[in-house]
Design a protein around this motif. Structure first.
Motif, PDB file in Angstrom:
ATOM      1  N   GLY A 146     -13.207  -0.983  -6.798  1.00  0.00           N
ATOM      2  CA  GLY A 146     -12.122  -0.018  -6.617  1.00  0.00           C
ATOM      3  C   GLY A 146     -12.007   0.922  -7.810  1.00  0.00           C
ATOM      4  O   GLY A 146     -11.771   2.128  -7.642  1.00  0.00           O
ATOM      5  N   THR A 188      -7.571  -2.102  -3.974  1.00  0.00           N
ATOM      6  CA  THR A 188      -6.447  -1.177  -4.116  1.00  0.00           C
ATOM      7  C   THR A 188      -5.924  -1.168  -5.550  1.00  0.00           C
ATOM      8  O   THR A 188      -5.647  -0.099  -6.113  1.00  0.00           O
ATOM      9  N   LEU A 229      -8.913   5.857  -0.863  1.00  0.00           N
ATOM     10  CA  LEU A 229      -8.174   4.597  -0.749  1.00  0.00           C
ATOM     11  C   LEU A 229      -7.554   4.458   0.637  1.00  0.00           C
ATOM     12  O   LEU A 229      -7.623   3.393   1.252  1.00  0.00           O
ATOM     13  N   TYR A 253       0.828  -1.205   0.000  1.00  0.00           N
ATOM     14  CA  TYR A 253       0.000   0.000   0.000  1.00  0.00           C
ATOM     15  C   TYR A 253       0.862   1.254   0.000  1.00  0.00           C
ATOM     16  O   TYR A 253       0.559   2.231  -0.695  1.00  0.00           O
ATOM     17  N   TYR A 310      -8.461   0.629  -7.778  1.00  0.00           N
ATOM     18  CA  TYR A 310      -8.420   2.071  -7.528  1.00  0.00           C
ATOM     19  C   TYR A 310      -7.195   2.694  -8.189  1.00  0.00           C
ATOM     20  O   TYR A 310      -7.280   3.734  -8.851  1.00  0.00           O
TER      21      TYR A 310
END
Length: 448
Positions: free
Chosen positions: A382, A69, A29, A13, A72
């Motif tokens: 996402g 994730t 996010l 991340y 997105y």
């Protein structure tokens, strides 16, 4: 092992975080990932003697976050500087909001009186059933559907507008008070606490939007020391407002918690007990869905019902059109009604702890397409979240802001249930899309 997996995901991340240059782009996010990981970490300690969640289920939950994730990141704008408007140009038309709130007030007040009359004649244990079982608060299925399709979506729109007006300059007026009163009435019909949580998320996201984007209503304002000092003071005032409102909402939730236990006389001691119970129930409510999901995955539910092929992920839409299919084919089964008994019946998730209703959004993905659903649907979801974020930052107006706040809340709520399983969320989206088309058309006419 789960902690190790979370650490690995955090590294991934952070890599994505630094690739997305602009702070407003990162916020949805970040909020989503931090929220999910926080409750996964809490869950790993099995608080309040809750049962352990299997490694397989934790892995699926992390895969869900990972795919969201990725989706997105694929769609979100990576630009460091956005070509966003210098002026946050939208008008909150108090006239139309006031016209909307008046019929809502009369309807909510009617059901508020009716609910309390029923509550006085029945046991407090029936506090929730009064609202959700046909024959009590809602006399007919048509009346119940009217609440789901009309009243609840309009209340979501009301809470979105209320949150925006609170952080807008010169927006505190009688209409704002009327919206606050309608929200209060809505929360008291059924003694539900989720409406307070929903409003808290709306308020928090709205505050972050106004703070992070440094939105200005007048492009002619000077950016001297006086202006910067004034902006700093306004920012602190908004932060204090947010903290006070969250405290009030938490207190309201504690109050309802004690009401549902049959307490009618309140003192400092009973209120403190309410806070304590609320804290415990909050932990169980947000980590309990992981155990419900674990129960579901380790059961033979798929062998019994088979796959639903998208009818749960798009359950809200199927609820609306399913009656047409029922008319054409009496044997047609609406997916929500099929799994209703499964989600309504309590299951044991710990020593002396029973739980129902909340199975996380993965229940819908999993029952629709098995493991493939857990891989594909969060990826698409996402991407949709990122598209709405891009849209809001590119075309900043009242509708795109409401849509941005609403979809951000839905992504957070997916940690305990998939709200698009119900018609209300789709109707809110539909209302906002229609409003967006009207605004676009009016702007086009002005340009002509």
């Amino acid at each position: 092992m789960i902690i190790l997996l979370i650490l690995v995901f955090c590294l991934f991340y952070l890599f994505v975080y630094f690739l997305i240059k602009n702070r407003p782009n990162r916020f949805p996010l970040t909020f989503y990932v931090v929220w999910w990981l926080f409750w996964l970490i809490i869950s790993s300690f099995n608080p309040y003697n809750l049962y352990n969640v299997s490694f397989q289920t934790y892995l699926l939950l992390l895969v869900n976050i990972f795919m969201f994730t990725i989706g997105y990141f694929l769609v979100i704008s990576k630009k460091k500087k956005l070509n966003q408007p210098k002026i946050f140009s939208f008008d909150i038309n108090n006239k139309w909001i006031f016209i909307l709130q008046l019929p809502l007030l009369s309807i909510l007040f009617y059901y508020f009186i009716k609910y309390n009359m029923l509550l006085n004649s029945l046991n407090i244990i029936e506090a929730r059933n009064i609202k959700y079982q046909i024959g009590f608060l809602f006399s007919t299925p048509l009346e119940y559907m009217f609440n789901i399709i009309i009243i609840e979506p309009l209340m979501s729109i009301t809470m979105l507008l209320f949150s925006i007006k609170l952080f807008r300059k010169k927006s505190k007026d009688f209409t704002t008070l009327l919206m606050a009163f309608n929200i209060f009435l809505s929360s008291q019909i059924g003694l539900g606490r989720l409406v307070f949580f929903e409003l808290m998320v709306y308020l928090f996201v709205t505050y972050i939007v106004f703070k992070s984007m440094s939105i200005k209503e007048n492009a002619q304002k000077l950016k001297g020391k006086t202006y910067l000092k004034e902006q700093s003071h306004k920012g602190k005032l908004k932060a204090v407002t947010l903290i006070i409102l969250i405290f009030v909402l938490v207190t309201g939730m504690a109050y309802i918690t004690m009401l549902r236990r049959g307490i009618s006389v309140f003192t400092i001691d009973t209120l403190m007990e309410g806070y304590s119970l609320l804290f415990r129930q909050t932990i169980v409510y947000f980590v309990g869905p992981f155990r419900s999901l674990d129960y579901l995955i380790n059961s033979d539910i798929i062998n019994i019902y088979g796959l639903f092929w998208g009818k749960l992920t798009f359950g809200g839409i199927e609820n609306l059109v399913g009656y047409i299919f029922l008319f054409l084919d009496p044997n047609y089964k609406i997916a929500n009604y099929v799994i209703g008994p499964l989600t309504q019946n309590p299951i044991t998730i710990g020593n002396g702890v029973e739980f129902n209703a909340f199975y996380t959004s993965l229940m819908n993905y999993y029952l629709d397409f098995n493991i493939i659903g857990v891989l594909i649907i969060p990826l698409i979801y996402g991407m949709i979240n990122a598209y709405i974020t891009n849209l809001f930052l590119r075309k900043t107006n009242i509708v795109t802001l409401m849509l941005f706040i609403f979809i951000t809340y839905q992504s957070i709520a997916s940690s305990f249930r998939w709200n698009f399983q119900f018609p209300g969320s789709w109707i809110v989206i539909l209302i906002l899309v229609i409003l967006g088309i009207i605004i676009k058309k009016n702007n086009y006419l002005k340009e002509k």
